[in-house]
Scaffold this motif. Sequence first.
Motif, mmCIF file in Angstrom:
data_model
loop_
_atom_site.group_PDB
_atom_site.id
_atom_site.type_symbol
_atom_site.label_atom_id
_atom_site.label_comp_id
_atom_site.label_asym_id
_atom_site.label_seq_id
_atom_site.Cartn_x
_atom_site.Cartn_y
_atom_site.Cartn_z
ATOM 1 N N GLY A 49 0.823 -1.216 0.000
ATOM 2 C CA GLY A 49 0.000 0.000 0.000
ATOM 3 C C GLY A 49 0.851 1.258 0.000
ATOM 4 N N GLN A 50 1.904 1.241 0.793
ATOM 5 C CA GLN A 50 2.803 2.407 0.849
ATOM 6 C C GLN A 50 3.521 2.593 -0.485
ATOM 7 O OE1 GLN A 50 2.946 4.537 3.499
ATOM 8 N NE2 GLN A 50 4.072 5.816 2.064
ATOM 9 N N ALA A 51 3.916 1.473 -1.124
ATOM 10 C CA ALA A 51 4.582 1.565 -2.429
ATOM 11 C C ALA A 51 3.626 2.167 -3.459
ATOM 12 C CB ALA A 51 5.064 0.191 -2.872
ATOM 13 N N LYS A 52 2.344 1.754 -3.402
ATOM 14 C CA LYS A 52 1.368 2.318 -4.339
ATOM 15 C C LYS A 52 1.168 3.809 -4.074
ATOM 16 C CE LYS A 52 -1.235 -1.910 -5.247
ATOM 17 N NZ LYS A 52 -2.477 -2.656 -5.022
ATOM 18 N N ARG A 53 1.088 4.181 -2.796
ATOM 19 C CA ARG A 53 0.944 5.602 -2.474
ATOM 20 C C ARG A 53 2.164 6.395 -2.944
ATOM 21 N NH1 ARG A 53 -1.735 3.544 2.179
ATOM 22 N NH2 ARG A 53 0.187 3.443 3.392
ATOM 23 N N ASN A 54 3.357 5.811 -2.779
ATOM 24 C CA ASN A 54 4.573 6.481 -3.245
ATOM 25 C C ASN A 54 4.557 6.678 -4.760
ATOM 26 O OD1 ASN A 54 5.500 6.606 -0.637
ATOM 27 N ND2 ASN A 54 6.987 4.954 -0.855
ATOM 28 N N GLN A 55 4.129 5.635 -5.487
ATOM 29 C CA GLN A 55 4.044 5.750 -6.945
ATOM 30 C C GLN A 55 3.046 6.839 -7.338
ATOM 31 O OE1 GLN A 55 3.044 1.859 -8.362
ATOM 32 N NE2 GLN A 55 5.170 1.125 -8.342
ATOM 33 N N TYR A 56 1.906 6.866 -6.645
ATOM 34 C CA TYR A 56 0.894 7.880 -6.933
ATOM 35 C C TYR A 56 1.450 9.284 -6.670
ATOM 36 C CZ TYR A 56 -3.291 10.728 -6.411
ATOM 37 O OH TYR A 56 -4.217 11.726 -6.511
ATOM 38 N N LEU A 57 2.139 9.427 -5.525
ATOM 39 C CA LEU A 57 2.722 10.729 -5.196
ATOM 40 C C LEU A 57 3.787 11.134 -6.221
ATOM 41 C CD1 LEU A 57 3.058 10.512 -1.310
ATOM 42 C CD2 LEU A 57 1.479 11.929 -2.615
ATOM 43 N N GLU A 58 4.605 10.183 -6.653
ATOM 44 C CA GLU A 58 5.635 10.506 -7.649
ATOM 45 C C GLU A 58 5.010 10.948 -8.968
ATOM 46 O OE1 GLU A 58 8.098 7.070 -7.921
ATOM 47 O OE2 GLU A 58 9.091 7.425 -5.987
ATOM 48 N N SER A 59 3.935 10.251 -9.379
ATOM 49 C CA SER A 59 3.271 10.660 -10.622
ATOM 50 C C SER A 59 2.647 12.040 -10.477
ATOM 51 C CB SER A 59 2.204 9.637 -11.035
ATOM 52 O OG SER A 59 1.160 9.600 -10.080
ATOM 53 N N GLU A 60 2.041 12.315 -9.319
ATOM 54 C CA GLU A 60 1.461 13.644 -9.089
ATOM 55 C C GLU A 60 2.557 14.716 -9.039
ATOM 56 O OE1 GLU A 60 -1.798 14.689 -8.883
ATOM 57 O OE2 GLU A 60 -2.149 12.681 -9.664
ATOM 58 N N ILE A 61 3.708 14.385 -8.446
ATOM 59 C CA ILE A 61 4.822 15.330 -8.391
ATOM 60 C C ILE A 61 5.321 15.635 -9.801
ATOM 61 C CG2 ILE A 61 7.259 15.537 -7.711
ATOM 62 C CD1 ILE A 61 6.467 14.145 -5.073
ATOM 63 N N ARG A 62 5.381 14.604 -10.660
ATOM 64 C CA ARG A 62 5.793 14.838 -12.047
ATOM 65 C C ARG A 62 4.819 15.779 -12.752
ATOM 66 N NH1 ARG A 62 7.651 9.432 -11.862
ATOM 67 N NH2 ARG A 62 5.634 8.625 -12.553
ATOM 68 N N VAL A 63 3.511 15.548 -12.527
ATOM 69 C CA VAL A 63 2.493 16.416 -13.145
ATOM 70 C C VAL A 63 2.654 17.851 -12.646
ATOM 71 C CG1 VAL A 63 0.001 16.884 -13.228
ATOM 72 C CG2 VAL A 63 0.836 14.553 -13.556
ATOM 73 N N LEU A 64 2.863 18.001 -11.319
ATOM 74 C CA LEU A 64 3.034 19.342 -10.754
ATOM 75 C C LEU A 64 4.308 20.012 -11.261
ATOM 76 C CD1 LEU A 64 1.853 18.790 -7.072
ATOM 77 C CD2 LEU A 64 0.654 19.998 -8.884
#
Length: 197
Positions: A49-64
């Motif tokens: 779950g934490q790995a999925k959240r990290n991936q989601y955060l990284e993708s959002e950071i790339r978008v930002l």
Amino acid sequence: MAYINLLPWREAARKERQKNYVMVLALTALLSFLIFFLINMVYNARLEGQAKRNQYLESEIRVLDQRIAEIRNLNETKRSLQQRMTLIEQLQSSRNLGTQVMLEITRIVPAGVYLTQLEKKGSSLLLLGKSESNNRLSNMLREAEQSELLSAPYLEFIEAGRERASLLSDFRMHLKIEGYDALETQAAVSTSTQGGR
């Protein structure tokens, strides 16, 4: 009663206790393994779950990051447009500068002073001419000092006329045009920013 043999009963009880001990030991080991397995599953689920959240955060950071880069580009474009607009406004306000300078020169030149040559280099004006008297040149210097458009009058020299019959003195005077330096600087900055793109 003295002939009753209790040894087989004791042996059977001991075997029963040993069997129960082994069973409790096996159950304890099995229960420990199950608890360890469940804890391992829970932690693995949390890690996933934490790995999925990290991936989601990284993708959002790339978008930002992409949006921030776009905002920076827009800010640079906006700043460039504002500089151009300011330059255009200054050019608009000073498009009649040549005419205004000529009108101001005609205002400050008194009677008895004659201009033979007028040169403009950047914000500097060079006036060459002839004067009937030094007092008239002094009046011209005072008028130039009071002018809103012209400043820093400097009389380089006055010399008697070269012709013997002439009563006129030759002179050379320098003047500055107010506000012209700022206009040239803005134009240079705008040109360099446009050239750098």
